[in-house]
Scaffold this motif. Structure first.
Motif, PDB file in Angstrom:
ATOM      1  N   TYR A   1       6.575   7.257  -2.305  1.00  0.00           N
ATOM      2  CA  TYR A   1       7.461   8.315  -1.830  1.00  0.00           C
ATOM      3  C   TYR A   1       8.869   8.091  -2.351  1.00  0.00           C
ATOM      4  O   TYR A   1       9.234   6.977  -2.757  1.00  0.00           O
ATOM      5  CB  TYR A   1       7.523   8.309  -0.291  1.00  0.00           C
ATOM      6  CG  TYR A   1       6.218   8.619   0.389  1.00  0.00           C
ATOM      7  CD1 TYR A   1       5.719   9.924   0.450  1.00  0.00           C
ATOM      8  CD2 TYR A   1       5.481   7.596   0.993  1.00  0.00           C
ATOM      9  CE1 TYR A   1       4.511  10.204   1.092  1.00  0.00           C
ATOM     10  CE2 TYR A   1       4.293   7.859   1.629  1.00  0.00           C
ATOM     11  CZ  TYR A   1       3.806   9.171   1.682  1.00  0.00           C
ATOM     12  OH  TYR A   1       2.632   9.442   2.302  1.00  0.00           O
TER      13      TYR A   1
ATOM     14  N   GLY B   1      -1.141   2.645  -4.807  1.00  0.00           N
ATOM     15  CA  GLY B   1      -1.005   3.087  -3.416  1.00  0.00           C
ATOM     16  C   GLY B   1      -0.176   4.357  -3.304  1.00  0.00           C
ATOM     17  O   GLY B   1      -0.078   5.145  -4.242  1.00  0.00           O
ATOM     18  N   LYS B   2       0.439   4.575  -2.126  1.00  0.00           N
ATOM     19  CA  LYS B   2       1.252   5.762  -1.875  1.00  0.00           C
ATOM     20  C   LYS B   2       2.693   5.516  -2.305  1.00  0.00           C
ATOM     21  O   LYS B   2       3.282   4.501  -1.936  1.00  0.00           O
ATOM     22  CB  LYS B   2       1.247   6.066  -0.360  1.00  0.00           C
ATOM     23  CG  LYS B   2       0.005   6.786   0.153  1.00  0.00           C
ATOM     24  CD  LYS B   2       0.023   8.256  -0.253  1.00  0.00           C
ATOM     25  CE  LYS B   2      -1.088   9.041   0.442  1.00  0.00           C
ATOM     26  NZ  LYS B   2      -0.951   9.056   1.908  1.00  0.00           N
TER      27      LYS B   2
ATOM     28  N   GLU C   1       4.156   7.150   7.373  1.00  0.00           N
ATOM     29  CA  GLU C   1       3.220   6.021   7.476  1.00  0.00           C
ATOM     30  C   GLU C   1       3.999   4.705   7.356  1.00  0.00           C
ATOM     31  O   GLU C   1       5.174   4.717   6.990  1.00  0.00           O
ATOM     32  CB  GLU C   1       2.137   6.111   6.397  1.00  0.00           C
ATOM     33  CG  GLU C   1       2.650   6.215   4.968  1.00  0.00           C
ATOM     34  CD  GLU C   1       1.504   6.499   3.998  1.00  0.00           C
ATOM     35  OE1 GLU C   1       0.656   5.619   3.829  1.00  0.00           O
ATOM     36  OE2 GLU C   1       1.475   7.601   3.416  1.00  0.00           O
TER      37      GLU C   1
ATOM     38  N   GLN D   1       0.839  -1.196   0.000  1.00  0.00           N
ATOM     39  CA  GLN D   1       0.000   0.000   0.000  1.00  0.00           C
ATOM     40  C   GLN D   1       0.874   1.246   0.000  1.00  0.00           C
ATOM     41  O   GLN D   1       0.437   2.314  -0.390  1.00  0.00           O
ATOM     42  CB  GLN D   1      -0.928  -0.015   1.219  1.00  0.00           C
ATOM     43  CG  GLN D   1      -1.941  -1.161   1.131  1.00  0.00           C
ATOM     44  CD  GLN D   1      -2.888  -1.190   2.295  1.00  0.00           C
ATOM     45  OE1 GLN D   1      -2.477  -1.296   3.446  1.00  0.00           O
ATOM     46  NE2 GLN D   1      -4.180  -1.084   2.000  1.00  0.00           N
ATOM     47  N   CYS D   2       2.119   1.079   0.474  1.00  0.00           N
ATOM     48  CA  CYS D   2       3.065   2.204   0.492  1.00  0.00           C
ATOM     49  C   CYS D   2       4.447   1.733   0.035  1.00  0.00           C
ATOM     50  O   CYS D   2       5.011   0.806   0.621  1.00  0.00           O
ATOM     51  CB  CYS D   2       3.147   2.795   1.906  1.00  0.00           C
ATOM     52  SG  CYS D   2       4.349   4.128   2.045  1.00  0.00           S
TER      53      CYS D   2
ATOM     54  N   VAL E   1       5.642   1.483   5.889  1.00  0.00           N
ATOM     55  CA  VAL E   1       6.153   1.236   4.538  1.00  0.00           C
ATOM     56  C   VAL E   1       6.166  -0.271   4.277  1.00  0.00           C
ATOM     57  O   VAL E   1       6.701  -1.049   5.062  1.00  0.00           O
ATOM     58  CB  VAL E   1       7.566   1.826   4.380  1.00  0.00           C
ATOM     59  CG1 VAL E   1       8.140   1.461   3.012  1.00  0.00           C
ATOM     60  CG2 VAL E   1       7.539   3.341   4.570  1.00  0.00           C
TER      61      VAL E   1
END
Lengths: 470, 470
Positions: free
Chosen positions: B42, B39-40, B70, B15-16, B72
């Motif tokens: 970064y 998802g997210k 959040e 999700q990340c 990872v």
């Protein structure tokens, strides 16, 4: 039948061709197939309706072959088998150089009627020393004079391969597939049942024809083994001969009997006889094309040691396995080469022992890597895994120039592998293949095909150079 | 390391995701490669210039992994090896589920520095029970969630293959080539040096993942043979596993040592252990794809007897040889079938013993021929040499419907061969492949590939059905 070279020379380079019995039902495939013929083309047909259609194509029709007002070099017979004997008699009376019988329904049907009819035409032709091609075949393709086996065949005068095929499909597919691969035909013949003229006659003729630099054959059997092997031995002394034999297995053997009526030959006996004659043996259409290509392009190869570059680590493992499993070797380089490589090669993300990986920043040093492999004393041949046209055409041309130069300077065999998985890539790969081959570097679409072609070529040179006396 | 299924489940379905150290130099391949991630996403990067470029891509950057606000699931590490230890420590502190190290320059370089660095990250990861993927690899491809190994990978949720590859190139090429062949991935991993998590961990995970119906592997070696073969045996009891082993030859073995640092395994020992576990062995990328395809599409095959139709006489000879040489059989049909064929089959220009030639007027009776072959008691599988899309799409769809129906009615394996030699043909062949496979009939681009896939599938079923106890 003893080969009459002057008759075959007329038939394969005709000035006057007659198609007998072409019909609307098959869309006049034989008349249309000679559409680019540079000499005189006539039709013989008796059906008034059909004659109208033929004349509408701009072709002069006669109702009898005997009425054609000039000497005929080649007759193409496409009438039903019931007319075969009459047409043969007309050909003999007209003193035609040779006739190609597309007509089928003879011994290959394994019926009394078919076998009897084939016996009759054989006797009549032999009595008259008449050069009959077939029956049950696709006949002659000569792209220089414009006679062919179908309307889609190419037209040019640069081909150097003589191709002799017992199968019509293989003759046409070979012409097409080999052309796609940049290997062009000088003269080709599909001879089917080989009732009167057998493969040996064509082998003798192509063997003495300076326009055929190399000969490929698809055979299902030979009628007179002793004669065939004697001629094969004579021809291989002058030019390479590559033979694909159909019916190597029991199941394949059953298939040939209903195809051309050939008898199955024990495979081990066949193989050993062909090898002793110095011909190259292959088992597939692709291998046939690739081997002819390699023999046309490559110089004499001294040994089985291959230097490889151009791939990533995973590809380098795969190609080392493939070449080793094909009977070639991917050895360590000389210490001198390793010392030179270590001056600039980045070990991070690259293996350099051989294959020399370049799926990383080392690819920028491809020129130096190729130079080093070219000079290396442990290496007989050089293989480049090329990205083909996908890396940009300027970069490709640089690579090609460099590679061609290295091959010449070191008299080593140099080949490229240009793969593709999608239609666009295939188009780019074909363009790249043309560019490579224009510079004398044969390319192959897979590493497996490159390995097999290189191995066959090596064995050929070992045999003619006396290194292999099996 | 013992597999923590919950960690791998998070890493493969994240999700990340955080990419550490991506740079302009490689055109931000990893950040861009996750462009379709649902998802997210970064970035972690400290260089101010690079951060600007990353933010311009619309991606939020942090200067430390520990600052990500959040949990990872997956970190992709693309920084140089000098930063590897620091990043690993950050991953552990942040309680990341798993990290994929694209970074290379470890044991595969065979240098003191590289070997030492790999030992350190191994120790650190194992101490923390940290799931490290790689290093020196391309990591995870999950088309359903949109994480991938390059920007060109496809996006869908229909794939059923779990693919485990020690090579990054093979992982990416497999995804691409198999997709072209209509075989799609559920989850794939390239694991490179396999320093912490080895192939066995992924095999355990994919083996228990209901989204992976079948598993393919490219391996160069395994670290713990006993464990690998134990897991392999367990997994093959649940789903088919097809293994391509690189480094089968001495030359290939040398190549693997500089690729992933794997040790060569004696090939005969490897082969016999894999066979005993019930996995299928292949030697090429193409064979891997074809075998997975055949296993996905075909029912259990009872025996090696193949009925063939669709080709001309020459093609029938060629395919009979190819299938027989692959260890299959092209037998005579039953007398009943011959009696039925003789009611309509034209012997002129056609052989009907098996293969049943249709390169002539008999092609109009293809439906009846296929029905007869489908019912024939001497035949276990049916092979159609198809003209693909070249004969018109209506005709093709008729053929496909008929064939699918015959396969089902007689519970026989049915496959098609759709060849191509030119880009346009390749496009038509791909479209035909899609149509065939939509109806459950796997197609192969050459007769050789069809034969090998069918043989591998037969051997698989013989083994699991107990007919073969080697």
């Amino acid at each position: 039948m003893k080969t009459d070279f002057s008759k075959l020379e007329r038939a394969f380079n005709p000035q006057c061709v007659v198609v007998v019995g072409d019909s609307k039902r098959n869309n006049f495939q034989w008349l249309r197939g000679q559409g680019r013929f540079k000499g005189k083309l006539y039709s013989v047909q008796v059906n008034p309706e059909t004659i109208k259609d033929i004349e509408a194509l701009g072709i002069t029709n006669y109702t009898s072959l005997r009425d054609i007002p000039e000497p005929v070099d080649l007759v193409i017979v496409t009438a039903p088998r019931s007319a075969a004997i009459q047409i043969l008699e007309d050909c003999i009376a007209k003193e035609v150089a040779a006739a190609h019988f597309f007509t089928s329904g003879f011994a290959e049907t394994d019926t009394e009627e078919g076998v009897g009819l084939e016996r009759t035409i054989k006797e009549k032709a032999e009595q008259a020393n008449f050069h009959l091609i077939g029956p049950n075949c696709m006949g002659i393709f000569n792209p220089r004079v414009g006679i062919g086996q179908n309307i889609n065949q190419y037209n040019n005068d640069t081909g150097t391969v003589g191709f002799i095929s017992q199968s019509g499909t293989h003759a046409q597919n070979f012409a097409y597939e080999a052309h796609v691969q940049g290997v062009d035909i000088s003269k080709s013949v599909s001879f089917g049942n080989g009732t009167v003229l057998d493969s040996t006659n064509y082998l003798e003729y192509f063997g003495s024809d300076p326009e055929c630099k190399i000969i490929g054959m698809y055979l299902e059997g030979v009628k007179d083994g002793r004669w065939f092997f004697q001629v094969l031995r004579e021809v291989t002394a002058r030019k390479p001969v590559v033979i694909w034999k159909g019916g190597r297995t029991e199941d394949g053997g059953r298939a040939i009997s209903s195809h051309t009526g050939s008898l199955a030959v024990p495979q081990t006996i066949w193989e050993s006889a062909v090898r002793q004659c110095g011909a190259v043996q292959v088992a597939r259409m692709e291998e046939l094309i690739d081997t002819l290509k390699a023999l046309l392009f490559l110089p004499s190869i001294r040994g089985n040691r291959v230097g490889i570059t151009g791939g990533s680590g995973g590809q380098s493992v795969a190609i080392a396995d493939v070449f080793a499993e094909a009977g070639l070797s991917v050895p360590n380089l000389t210490q001198e080469s390793y010392d030179q490589l270590m001056e600039f090669y980045s070990l991070i993300g690259g293996g350099y022992r051989n294959p020399v990986d370049t799926g990383n920043q080392n690819s920028r040093e491809m020129g130096r890597i190729l130079e080093i492999l070219g000079r290396d004393a442990n290496i007989d041949s050089l293989v480049l895994l090329s990205a083909g046209g996908m890396g940009g055409s300027d970069r490709l041309q640089n690579q090609i120039d460099l590679l061609a130069d290295i091959g010449k300077k070191n008299s080593k065999a140099v080949v490229a592998v240009v793969s593709y998985y999608a239609p666009d890539q295939m188009r780019a790969a074909r363009d790249a293949t043309k560019s490579f081959q224009k510079s004398g570097i044969p390319t192959f679409p897979t590493m497996e095909r490159a390995a097999l072609a290189l191995k066959n070529t090596l064995e050929y040179y070992q045999r003619i150079n006396g290194a292999d006396t099996r």
